[in-house]
Design a protein around this motif. Structure first.
Motif, PDB file in Angstrom:
ATOM      1  N   ILE A   1       0.820  -1.213   0.000  1.00  0.00           N
ATOM      2  CA  ILE A   1       0.000   0.000   0.000  1.00  0.00           C
ATOM      3  C   ILE A   1       0.857   1.267   0.000  1.00  0.00           C
ATOM      4  O   ILE A   1       0.331   2.373   0.125  1.00  0.00           O
ATOM      5  CB  ILE A   1      -0.951   0.028   1.217  1.00  0.00           C
ATOM      6  N   TYR A   2       2.170   1.124  -0.147  1.00  0.00           N
ATOM      7  CA  TYR A   2       3.074   2.270   0.013  1.00  0.00           C
ATOM      8  C   TYR A   2       2.794   3.370  -1.002  1.00  0.00           C
ATOM      9  O   TYR A   2       2.634   4.534  -0.650  1.00  0.00           O
ATOM     10  CB  TYR A   2       4.527   1.802  -0.100  1.00  0.00           C
ATOM     11  N   ASP A   3       2.745   3.017  -2.284  1.00  0.00           N
ATOM     12  CA  ASP A   3       2.551   4.029  -3.326  1.00  0.00           C
ATOM     13  C   ASP A   3       1.219   4.755  -3.165  1.00  0.00           C
ATOM     14  O   ASP A   3       1.135   5.974  -3.317  1.00  0.00           O
ATOM     15  CB  ASP A   3       2.634   3.387  -4.718  1.00  0.00           C
ATOM     16  N   GLU A   4       0.168   3.997  -2.876  1.00  0.00           N
ATOM     17  CA  GLU A   4      -1.148   4.622  -2.706  1.00  0.00           C
ATOM     18  C   GLU A   4      -1.171   5.507  -1.463  1.00  0.00           C
ATOM     19  O   GLU A   4      -1.808   6.570  -1.461  1.00  0.00           O
ATOM     20  CB  GLU A   4      -2.232   3.552  -2.610  1.00  0.00           C
ATOM     21  N   LEU A   5      -0.464   5.095  -0.424  1.00  0.00           N
ATOM     22  CA  LEU A   5      -0.412   5.891   0.801  1.00  0.00           C
ATOM     23  C   LEU A   5       0.264   7.231   0.548  1.00  0.00           C
ATOM     24  O   LEU A   5      -0.256   8.287   0.947  1.00  0.00           O
ATOM     25  CB  LEU A   5       0.334   5.122   1.893  1.00  0.00           C
TER      26      LEU A   5
ATOM     27  N   GLY B   1       0.725   8.766  -2.358  1.00  0.00           N
ATOM     28  CA  GLY B   1      -0.087   9.557  -3.280  1.00  0.00           C
ATOM     29  C   GLY B   1      -1.294  10.191  -2.610  1.00  0.00           C
ATOM     30  O   GLY B   1      -1.647  11.339  -2.896  1.00  0.00           O
ATOM     31  N   SER B   2      -1.920   9.456  -1.699  1.00  0.00           N
ATOM     32  CA  SER B   2      -3.103   9.979  -1.012  1.00  0.00           C
ATOM     33  C   SER B   2      -2.733  11.101  -0.050  1.00  0.00           C
ATOM     34  O   SER B   2      -3.431  12.124   0.025  1.00  0.00           O
ATOM     35  CB  SER B   2      -3.807   8.848  -0.249  1.00  0.00           C
ATOM     36  N   ILE B   3      -1.629  10.937   0.695  1.00  0.00           N
ATOM     37  CA  ILE B   3      -1.199  11.968   1.639  1.00  0.00           C
ATOM     38  C   ILE B   3      -0.858  13.257   0.907  1.00  0.00           C
ATOM     39  O   ILE B   3      -1.216  14.362   1.348  1.00  0.00           O
ATOM     40  CB  ILE B   3       0.008  11.482   2.456  1.00  0.00           C
ATOM     41  N   GLN B   4      -0.170  13.140  -0.227  1.00  0.00           N
ATOM     42  CA  GLN B   4       0.264  14.327  -0.965  1.00  0.00           C
ATOM     43  C   GLN B   4      -0.905  15.096  -1.577  1.00  0.00           C
ATOM     44  O   GLN B   4      -0.751  16.257  -1.943  1.00  0.00           O
ATOM     45  CB  GLN B   4       1.264  13.939  -2.045  1.00  0.00           C
TER      46      GLN B   4
ATOM     47  N   ILE C   1      -8.933  12.834  -2.126  1.00  0.00           N
ATOM     48  CA  ILE C   1      -7.810  12.469  -1.243  1.00  0.00           C
ATOM     49  C   ILE C   1      -7.814  10.978  -0.890  1.00  0.00           C
ATOM     50  O   ILE C   1      -6.974  10.521  -0.107  1.00  0.00           O
ATOM     51  CB  ILE C   1      -7.816  13.290   0.057  1.00  0.00           C
ATOM     52  N   ASN C   2      -8.753  10.209  -1.495  1.00  0.00           N
ATOM     53  CA  ASN C   2      -8.847   8.778  -1.184  1.00  0.00           C
ATOM     54  C   ASN C   2      -9.128   8.597   0.306  1.00  0.00           C
ATOM     55  O   ASN C   2      -8.466   7.826   1.011  1.00  0.00           O
ATOM     56  CB  ASN C   2      -7.546   8.064  -1.584  1.00  0.00           C
ATOM     57  N   GLY C   3     -10.153   9.293   0.781  1.00  0.00           N
ATOM     58  CA  GLY C   3     -10.429   9.410   2.199  1.00  0.00           C
ATOM     59  C   GLY C   3     -10.699   8.102   2.905  1.00  0.00           C
ATOM     60  O   GLY C   3     -10.207   7.882   4.020  1.00  0.00           O
TER      61      GLY C   3
ATOM     62  N   SER D   1       6.427  15.850   4.801  1.00  0.00           N
ATOM     63  CA  SER D   1       6.369  14.745   3.847  1.00  0.00           C
ATOM     64  C   SER D   1       6.739  15.210   2.445  1.00  0.00           C
ATOM     65  O   SER D   1       7.467  14.526   1.725  1.00  0.00           O
ATOM     66  CB  SER D   1       4.970  14.119   3.833  1.00  0.00           C
ATOM     67  N   ARG D   2       6.252  16.394   2.069  1.00  0.00           N
ATOM     68  CA  ARG D   2       6.588  16.935   0.748  1.00  0.00           C
ATOM     69  C   ARG D   2       8.075  17.273   0.655  1.00  0.00           C
ATOM     70  O   ARG D   2       8.708  17.071  -0.384  1.00  0.00           O
ATOM     71  CB  ARG D   2       5.738  18.173   0.467  1.00  0.00           C
ATOM     72  N   PHE D   3       8.632  17.800   1.744  1.00  0.00           N
ATOM     73  CA  PHE D   3      10.052  18.153   1.752  1.00  0.00           C
ATOM     74  C   PHE D   3      10.922  16.907   1.609  1.00  0.00           C
ATOM     75  O   PHE D   3      11.890  16.890   0.838  1.00  0.00           O
ATOM     76  CB  PHE D   3      10.390  18.882   3.050  1.00  0.00           C
ATOM     77  N   LEU D   4      10.566  15.837   2.321  1.00  0.00           N
ATOM     78  CA  LEU D   4      11.326  14.603   2.214  1.00  0.00           C
ATOM     79  C   LEU D   4      11.215  14.000   0.820  1.00  0.00           C
ATOM     80  O   LEU D   4      12.194  13.488   0.274  1.00  0.00           O
ATOM     81  CB  LEU D   4      10.840  13.594   3.261  1.00  0.00           C
TER      82      LEU D   4
END
Length: 314
Positions: free
Chosen positions: A42-46, A48-51, A73-75, A220-223
């Motif tokens: 679920i990493y990629d979807e996680l 993408g959803s957070i961003q 946001i894939n709530g 998260s965006r900075f990282l």
């Protein structure tokens, strides 16, 4: 698993279970919730959803309403995963607290093994061996080591410190290889965080939680930007953080000074590492060298097995 709009109830139940596994991992210093997210697919979807949580989502909320923003946001996915994380944190925090109270040497030996395995695995993933990477690694190791030997201020009980701790620790959710509890351990907030969960300290949990939310939206965006622009240098510095942290998780310590926290309990403020033989004479108890080594090997083996499983899935 299907797309978000086609998921059945059993799919969301499975997502909640995966979130619980992430929460369990993040309670333990050295294990990354991000690694568990990758292993469970679920990493990629996680990420993408957070961003997607940002200005555009807010614009959709006001123009098209809650359903449109929630779908964007894939709530339901985020609710299932983070709901599982919160459920797990409460359960496993209590278990870790009991373990630290009853067998601290074995627990810290296990933590050291987890971190040593993470160092090995991340070193093997460095794309190049340029001097810049090793300089970054050295800076990271020295930075964490300096923090670990510095005389800490009496800040762990302050809510603003918990906010900052949550802000930084949440990076574990998006970065395999380094855990949120490891960050808390470095800044002296790990026992404070466990106690806040176990006693349901609303003020402390609210401070930490708001820091986590801010971290998700900003850090998260900075990282992600760092990893996309300076991938190897960033990974090298994270490896340095882990190397420096081994000074923190060394099991045998001598308490130099203590302080009284907000609950009236006397807890260590400054400790220094000692040899097992010295610990035995100071603490008047068995240093459990062979058992500690066995638990360190157990922690190392656990991370290696999980990472190999992840590689096969990939």
């Amino acid at each position: 698993m299907g797309t978000p709009s086609k998921r059945a109830k059993k799919d969301y139940a499975l997502l909640t279970f995966k979130g619980m596994a992430m929460g369990a991992a993040d309670v333990v210093p050295g294990v990354s919730g991000g690694t568990i997210a990758f292993i469970s697919g679920i990493y990629d979807e996680l990420i993408g959803s957070i961003q997607k949580i940002g200005p555009h989502a807010v614009k959709l909320l006001f123009k098209q309403g809650v359903p449109a923003a929630w779908h964007y946001i894939n709530g339901w996915f985020l609710l299932a995963v983070f709901g599982g994380i919160l459920l797990s944190l409460k359960t496993f925090a209590a278990l870790i607290t009991l373990a630290l109270d009853s067998q601290p040497l074995l627990v810290w030996g296990f933590f050291s093994g987890l971190i040593a395995a993470s160092i090995y695995l991340l070193m093997s993933r460095l794309g190049s061996h340029r001097w810049q990477n090793y300089l970054s690694l050295l800076i990271g190791a020295l930075f964490v080591y300096a923090i670990s030997i510095a005389s800490p201020a009496q800040l762990p009980d302050d809510n603003w410190v918990l906010f900052l701790g949550g802000f930084v620790a949440i990076c574990a959710m998006i970065l395999p290889g380094i855990s949120g509890s490891f960050i808390l351990l470095l800044v002296g907030l790990y026992p404070v965080f466990l106690n806040a969960i176990n006693t349901v300290d609303i003020a402390a949990l609210a401070s930490f939680g708001s820091g986590c939310v801010a971290g998700l939206l900003v850090f998260s965006r900075f990282l992600s930007w760092l990893l996309s622009r300076f991938h190897d240098i960033t990974i090298a510095m994270l490896i340095g953080f882990l190397i420096g942290s081994l000074n923190v998780t060394w099991p045998w310590k001598e308490v130099v000074t203590t302080y009284t926290n907000r609950h009236g309990e006397e807890v260590p403020l400054l400790q220094q590492n000692v040899l097992p033989s010295t610990f035995s004479s100071i603490a008047d108890q068995d240093s459990q060298v062979f058992l500690v080594a066995a638990f360190a090997l157990l922690g190392l083996s656990l991370v290696v097995v999980l990472e190999r499983w992840a590689s096969k899935l990939k």
